[in-house]
Design an enzyme around this catalytic site. Structure first.
Site, PDB file in Angstrom:
ATOM      1  N   ASP A  67       6.689  -0.351  -5.864  1.00 49.30           N
ATOM      2  CA  ASP A  67       6.609  -0.145  -7.308  1.00 49.30           C
ATOM      3  C   ASP A  67       5.401  -0.957  -7.818  1.00 49.30           C
ATOM      4  O   ASP A  67       4.277  -0.464  -7.799  1.00 49.30           O
ATOM      5  CB  ASP A  67       7.952  -0.614  -7.896  1.00 49.30           C
ATOM      6  CG  ASP A  67       8.077  -0.384  -9.383  1.00 49.30           C
ATOM      7  OD1 ASP A  67       7.332   0.444  -9.921  1.00 49.30           O
ATOM      8  OD2 ASP A  67       8.939  -1.019 -10.024  1.00 49.30           O
ATOM      9  N   LYS A  70       5.547   4.509  -6.125  1.00 49.87           N
ATOM     10  CA  LYS A  70       5.394   4.680  -7.576  1.00 49.87           C
ATOM     11  C   LYS A  70       4.058   4.061  -7.973  1.00 49.87           C
ATOM     12  O   LYS A  70       4.023   2.944  -8.495  1.00 49.87           O
ATOM     13  CB  LYS A  70       6.524   3.903  -8.269  1.00 49.87           C
ATOM     14  CG  LYS A  70       7.487   4.704  -9.075  1.00 49.87           C
ATOM     15  CD  LYS A  70       8.319   3.763  -9.943  1.00 49.87           C
ATOM     16  CE  LYS A  70       9.765   3.774  -9.588  1.00 49.87           C
ATOM     17  NZ  LYS A  70      10.574   2.888 -10.460  1.00 49.87           N
ATOM     18  N   GLY A  72      17.848  -1.893   0.495  1.00 48.72           N
ATOM     19  CA  GLY A  72      17.530  -0.520   0.120  1.00 48.72           C
ATOM     20  C   GLY A  72      17.024   0.377   1.232  1.00 48.72           C
ATOM     21  O   GLY A  72      17.165   1.595   1.158  1.00 48.72           O
TER      22      GLY A  72
END
Ligand code: 5GP
Length: 188
Positions: A102, A130, A43
């Site tokens: 996350d 997040k 990613g």
């Protein structure tokens, strides 16, 4: 592909401007030093490629790949290295580049693993944060954008390995992923 997107969070231009700012900050913080940048596959590929071109201090980069088990839109916390870095990081200044933090379990695992190799310093730079879903107390040293609890794709981030090529970061329509069976091994 575009019809699967619920909303665009950050345009290519907004991402580029923020990446430049992060690069400037890193240049200040590492002035006179040399860096080893460790990108987390898959990613972070685009983020890393753009960010390192804003970094003016000498650097080497390497790549690490990890996988986690569990639902593909959330993380179980069981992390495993699939591909390790090739270089020794002992006594080196190391910067981990991650796409998104996350629950924080992946980053915590990476920090624990890499710090056991005795780098001179170890910091992390994530494009997206997040914080609402955190399962462990961890804060990245550099963060591009703080986002709400939405599943996002684009600029390297995928859903089922797709959407990575989108130049912007967008929230995926929940119906796109809620209809599929989300179990099994997940590669980041
Ligand atoms: P954590 O261990 O912090 O829960 O998860 C980190 C990994 O989960 C990221 O590297 C990424 O692969 C995946 N992830 C978490 N949230 C998202 C998201 O909103 N979109 C995508 N595409 N991947 C996510």
């Amino acid at each position: 592909m575009m019809q699967d997107l619920a909303e665009i969070l950050f345009s290519a231009e907004e991402i580029a401007a923020r990446v430049k700012e992060l690069g400037n900050q890193i240049n200040k913080d590492y002035e006179g030093k040399e860096l080893i940048v460790v990108g987390v596959l898959k990613g972070s590929l685009m983020f890393m490629a753009d960010l390192i071109r804003e970094i003016k201090v000498p650097l080497r980069y390497d790549l690490i790949a990890v996988s986690s088990y569990g639902a593909s839109t959330s993380s179980s916390g069981i992390v495993r290295i699939i591909k390790d870095i090739d270089v020794s990081i002992q006594n080196e200044h190391v910067l981990i580049i991650e796409d998104i933090v996350d629950t924080g379990l992946t980053l915590r695992y990476l920090i624990t693993t890499l710090s056991s190799r005795q780098p001179a310093s170890l910091k992390s730079c994530v494009l997206l944060d997040k914080p609402s879903r955190r399962k462990t107390e961890i804060a990245p040293d550099y963060s591009g954008f703080v986002i709400p609890d939405k599943f996002v794709v684009g600029y390297g981030l995928d859903y089922a390995q797709r959407y990575r090529q989108l130049p912007m970061i967008a929230a995926l329509k929940p119906e796109v992923y809620s209809t599929e069976k989300n179990s099994g091994k997940e590669e980041n």
